[in-house]
Design a protein around this motif. Structure first.
Motif, PDB file in Angstrom:
ATOM      1  N   LYS A   6       0.841  -1.208   0.000  1.00  0.00           N
ATOM      2  CA  LYS A   6       0.000   0.000   0.000  1.00  0.00           C
ATOM      3  C   LYS A   6       0.872   1.254   0.000  1.00  0.00           C
ATOM      4  CE  LYS A   6      -3.959  -1.869   2.576  1.00  0.00           C
ATOM      5  NZ  LYS A   6      -4.678  -1.767   3.851  1.00  0.00           N
ATOM      6  N   THR A   7       1.913   1.258   0.818  1.00  0.00           N
ATOM      7  CA  THR A   7       2.809   2.409   0.903  1.00  0.00           C
ATOM      8  C   THR A   7       3.479   2.680  -0.442  1.00  0.00           C
ATOM      9  OG1 THR A   7       3.232   1.954   3.231  1.00  0.00           O
ATOM     10  CG2 THR A   7       4.834   3.343   2.094  1.00  0.00           C
ATOM     11  N   LEU A  10       0.984   4.215  -2.944  1.00  0.00           N
ATOM     12  CA  LEU A  10       0.724   5.630  -2.638  1.00  0.00           C
ATOM     13  C   LEU A  10       1.866   6.514  -3.133  1.00  0.00           C
ATOM     14  CD1 LEU A  10      -0.777   5.313   0.944  1.00  0.00           C
ATOM     15  CD2 LEU A  10      -1.977   6.120  -1.103  1.00  0.00           C
ATOM     16  N   LYS A  11       3.091   6.023  -3.033  1.00  0.00           N
ATOM     17  CA  LYS A  11       4.257   6.812  -3.442  1.00  0.00           C
ATOM     18  C   LYS A  11       4.412   6.916  -4.958  1.00  0.00           C
ATOM     19  CE  LYS A  11       6.921   6.257   0.734  1.00  0.00           C
ATOM     20  NZ  LYS A  11       8.192   5.889   1.344  1.00  0.00           N
ATOM     21  N   SER A  13       1.813   6.681  -7.197  1.00  0.00           N
ATOM     22  CA  SER A  13       0.513   6.913  -7.843  1.00  0.00           C
ATOM     23  C   SER A  13       0.497   8.107  -8.800  1.00  0.00           C
ATOM     24  CB  SER A  13      -0.582   7.064  -6.794  1.00  0.00           C
ATOM     25  OG  SER A  13      -0.335   8.194  -5.988  1.00  0.00           O
ATOM     26  N   CYS A  42      -7.462  -0.697  -2.959  1.00  0.00           N
ATOM     27  CA  CYS A  42      -7.055  -0.075  -4.231  1.00  0.00           C
ATOM     28  C   CYS A  42      -8.220   0.648  -4.893  1.00  0.00           C
ATOM     29  CB  CYS A  42      -6.500  -1.132  -5.188  1.00  0.00           C
ATOM     30  SG  CYS A  42      -4.844  -1.690  -4.783  1.00  0.00           S
ATOM     31  N   HIS A  45      -9.022   3.903  -3.056  1.00  0.00           N
ATOM     32  CA  HIS A  45      -8.047   4.982  -3.179  1.00  0.00           C
ATOM     33  C   HIS A  45      -7.738   5.416  -4.610  1.00  0.00           C
ATOM     34  CE1 HIS A  45      -7.333   3.858   0.985  1.00  0.00           C
ATOM     35  NE2 HIS A  45      -6.817   5.066   1.114  1.00  0.00           N
ATOM     36  N   PHE A  46      -7.852   4.511  -5.574  1.00  0.00           N
ATOM     37  CA  PHE A  46      -7.351   4.835  -6.909  1.00  0.00           C
ATOM     38  C   PHE A  46      -8.342   4.676  -8.049  1.00  0.00           C
ATOM     39  CE2 PHE A  46      -3.619   3.232  -4.480  1.00  0.00           C
ATOM     40  CZ  PHE A  46      -2.926   4.429  -4.404  1.00  0.00           C
TER      41      PHE A  46
END
Length: 63
Positions: A6-7, A10-11, A13, A42, A45-46
């Motif tokens: 997940k981290t 996020l970095k 994206s 996912c 968030h995306f």
């Protein structure tokens, strides 16, 4: 492992190619029990920017 994946997503994206690459790698690192949780996260968030990419990888898995 799921928190690590997940981290990373996020970095990266900000870039579609990197996001797709890391999504593919992330899915392969997870145990089957984590994949549904990861899929839900996912999409939460995306999905606004990368829904076609998410569909491509999560449809293949039939999760």
């Amino acid at each position: 492992m799921i928190e690590y994946v997940k981290t990373i997503l996020l970095k990266v994206s900000f870039d579609k190619k990197l996001f797709e690459k890391e999504l593919r790698k992330g899915i392969s690192l997870l145990v089957p029990g984590e994949v549904q949780e990861f899929k839900d996260w996912c999409y939460t968030h995306f999905s606004k920017i990368y829904e076609p990419v998410l569909n491509k990888y999560f449809t293949k898995l039939s999760v």
